[in-house]
Design an enzyme around this catalytic site. Structure first.
Site, short mmCIF file in Angstrom:
data_model
loop_
_atom_site.label_atom_id
_atom_site.label_comp_id
_atom_site.label_asym_id
_atom_site.label_seq_id
_atom_site.Cartn_x
_atom_site.Cartn_y
_atom_site.Cartn_z
N ALA A 276 -4.48 -1.63 -2.69
CA ALA A 276 -3.97 -1.86 -1.32
C ALA A 276 -3.61 -3.32 -1.04
O ALA A 276 -3.68 -3.77 0.09
CB ALA A 276 -4.96 -1.35 -0.28
N CYS A 277 -3.24 -4.04 -2.09
CA CYS A 277 -2.74 -5.41 -1.90
C CYS A 277 -1.25 -5.52 -2.22
O CYS A 277 -0.71 -6.60 -2.35
CB CYS A 277 -3.54 -6.39 -2.75
N GLY A 278 -0.60 -4.37 -2.40
CA GLY A 278 0.85 -4.38 -2.50
C GLY A 278 1.43 -4.41 -3.90
O GLY A 278 2.53 -4.92 -4.10
N ASN A 281 4.54 -2.16 -3.91
CA ASN A 281 5.59 -2.81 -3.10
C ASN A 281 6.25 -3.96 -3.84
O ASN A 281 7.46 -4.14 -3.78
CB ASN A 281 5.00 -3.31 -1.77
N ASP A 300 1.45 -0.16 -12.01
CA ASP A 300 -0.01 -0.08 -11.94
C ASP A 300 -0.74 -0.58 -13.19
O ASP A 300 -1.80 -1.18 -13.07
CB ASP A 300 -0.42 1.37 -11.66
N ARG A 392 -1.88 10.77 -1.72
CA ARG A 392 -1.13 10.31 -2.90
C ARG A 392 0.17 11.06 -3.12
O ARG A 392 0.30 12.22 -2.76
CB ARG A 392 -2.00 10.50 -4.15
N ASN A 521 8.67 -11.95 -0.18
CA ASN A 521 7.87 -12.41 -1.32
C ASN A 521 8.75 -12.82 -2.50
O ASN A 521 8.31 -13.55 -3.39
CB ASN A 521 6.87 -11.33 -1.74
#
Length: 609
Positions: A276-278, A281, A300, A392, A521
């Site tokens: 959950a830190c991206g 994304n 991942d 998911r 980013n």
């Protein structure tokens, strides 16, 4: 009399595999054994059976072609870290951050004693046992590795076709004597004759156990993702990290992306962030800065080996994305949304009235009525999330509109930069470049983040998550840090990837995220690439090299000068407090902590004065 249920014709001449399948069939006593071939027809048949059972619900074929909805048992929704065991021969090889059980004791729990007892004895009665041969990484790549999962879950067999290269081609690659990791999975819900099944069978007793020396995984009681799709965290990280330690490579919880500047050659970047830190994304980023493009290699996991040219090469060992749905939307990750157009399975999301799926963050506007993940009527007034926070999607990586053409290159891609990062509201600047490899390892060793919904625990607690591998390292974390130091020792330092620490989540005193994040980013990635090429300025601080205000491209960004200064500042007083927390963390691993990390700590204290 042994039940030779896997008797010929079997689709392989691999005698060790055949006898192992027979052995597990005799132990678990399924009604039938099916060797999965990985074909489209087989996938459709499995999905059809799951629909009949009530596990799957077919989504609207126009809105979401060839896609299904599944709702798990409400007690089986996430990885269970407290039931995850590393059963190394010696307890100290598991280390203080893993749960250890003596391998003989664990095997007795699973298989009993002298042919009696054990959780797996008869655990597949009334069910079909699927033999699922799979490959982690592109078939035929020297960086890939094979496995076979035996499971009594059609949901797992179907999902493994999306998440790995699966089926007959893997058996062909394995040949008669090839090495494979053995993975055994049972939901732990045998059926007596005439007993009705439930849509999501599972057991309140759960074990996810790894035998690193034997390269084996046994999982019992859970049908959920990371506990049941044993190629994912269990093999690709926990077992593979041990293989990597023994063979001199790296198995990491990292995305890999390809970044192409307007002029010049593309660069490949790996990045490790806790859940959950991206990660997903960033892997699918759409940069806002003109002329820069990002393409996805993986979101991942990365397996990395040094090539003959001295550079570090990475593959994505997976074939699909198993992503967290809530928070994924057009604004946060348009490319993920485009990937999910079809051929996908959605677990624990909400259902719309017109046969599609929905979750929090998917659209600007919340539907007026939904069926929530527990099957209840839901409206915006319900006061509970419509989708489970760890809901998911399982979807083929090849469908990602920005998947890089070389994502399946058997040689892998050469990594120029490695990023670490966590979700930190305080202290940590937007981006920090390490002074050298060992300093970068020190940065990775000190990753910290708030706990998230992806594991069972409280949300908001700060937790150390070295290299974002805390839940996934298959051996002693101190030895793992030492392995990172060791792999680079005899290498040409000029060819090693540069290591950076990023933090998109810095907050001001009012609790506001100061950096806009998401597509912006790309500006940080641009500075990193320009640093790699020797074209961007940096300023040395006690914690590493930071961008100068001028070297970070903020053109067209609505960012106040004071905010930029805040993001690129190192408060020595705060950092003395931060540094004071390091010894307790490093002491966790006792004499397994490499001396080089203590050297880095002392150097940091000296620089802070």
């Amino acid at each position: 009399m042994a039940r030779d249920i896997a008797a010929p014709p079997v689709p392989t001449n691999h005698q060790e595999l055949i006898s192992w399948v027979n052995e597990i069939a005799e132990l678990t006593q399924p009604d039938a054994v099916v060797w999965c071939d990985g074909s489209e027809a087989e996938y459709e048949r499995l999905c059809g059976e799951l629909v009949e059972k009530g596990t799957f619900r077919k989504l609207d074929p126009i809105k979401r072609p060839n896609s299904y909805y599944a709702a798990s048992d409400p007690t089986d929704v996430a990885r269970v870290e407290d039931r995850t065991f590393i059963c190394s021969a010696k307890e100290e090889d598991a280390g203080p951050t893993n749960h250890w059980k003596d391998p003989a004791e664990m095997r007795a729990i699973f298989t009993g004693d002298k042919g009696e007892g054990g959780l797996f004895r008869g655990s597949m009665r009334g069910r079909t046992m699927y033999v699922v041969p799979f490959c982690m990484g592109p078939l035929g790549s020297p960086l890939s590795a094979l496995g076979v999962e035996i499971t009594d879950s059609a949901y797992v067999a179907a999902s493994m076709r999306t998440m790995t290269r699966m089926g007959q081609p893997v058996l062909d690659e394995l040949g008669d004597e090839g090495f494979f990791v053995k993975a055994v999975h049972s939901v732990g819900a045998p059926l007596e004759p005439g007993q009705a099944d439930v849509p999501w069978p599972c057991n309140s007793t759960k074990y996810i156990s790894h035998f690193p020396e034997d390269r084996e995984i046994w999982s019992y009681g859970s049908g959920y993702g990371g506990n049941a799709l044993l190629g994912k965290k269990c093999y690709a990280l926990r077992i593979a990290s041990v293989m990597a330690r023994d063979e001199g490579w790296l198995a990491e919880h990292m995305l890999v992306l390809k970044l192409t500047p307007p002029t010049g050659a593309p660069k490949y970047v790996a990045a490790a962030f806790p859940s959950a830190c991206g990660k997903t994304n960033l892997a699918m980023l759409e940069p806002t800065i003109s002329g820069w493009t990002v393409e996805t290699i993986g979101d991942d996991i990365a397996w990395m080996r040094f090539g003959e040219d001295g550079r570090l090469y990475a593959i994505n060992p997976e074939a699909g994305f198993f992503g967290v749905a809530p928070g994924t939307g057009e604004h946060t990750n348009a490319n993920a949304m485009k990937t999910l157009w079809g051929n996908s399975v959605f677990t624990n999301v909400a259902l719309t009235d017109d046969g599609d799926v929905w979750w929090e963050g998917m659209t600007e506007e919340t539907p007026a009525h939904l069926t929530d993940w527990k099957g209840n009527d839901w409206t915006p007034e319900s006061g509970t999330p419509a989708a489970h926070p760890n809901a998911r999607f399982t979807t083929p990586a090849a469908q990602c509109p920005i998947i890089a053409p070389e994502w399946e290159d058997p040689r892998g891609v050469p990594i120029s930069a490695i990023l670490f990062g966590g979700r930190r509201a305080t202290a940590v600047p937007l981006v920090t470049e390490s002074f050298d490899w060992n300093h970068g390892v020190f940065l990775g060793a000190n990753v910290a983040s708030e706990k998230t919904a992806a594991a069972e625990g409280k949300v908001g607690e700060l937790r150390r998550d070295p290299f974002a591998m805390l839940p996934f390292c298959g051996y002693n974390m101190g030895d793992y840090m030492g392995h990172w130091v060791d792999v680079a020792k005899d290498k040409d330092q000029s060819k090693l990837p540069k290591i950076y620490y990023v933090n998109w989540f810095r907050k001001d005193d009012a609790g506001r995220f100061v950096w806009p994040g998401f597509g912006e980013n790309g500006r940080v990635l641009k500075w990193i690439v320009e640093r790699l090429e020797g074209r961007a300025d940096g300023v040395e601080t006690p914690i590493g090299v930071l961008p100068t205000k001028e070297s970070l491209d903020t053109d067209g960004l609505d960012l106040a000068d004071a905010d930029l200064e805040f993001l690129l500042s190192v408060d020595k007083e705060v950092w003395r407090e931060e540094a004071a927390l390091v010894p307790e963390h490093l002491n966790t691993f006792g004499d397994h902590t490499p001396a080089e990390l203590w050297d880095q700590y002392r150097a940091l204290v000296r620089r802070l004065g």
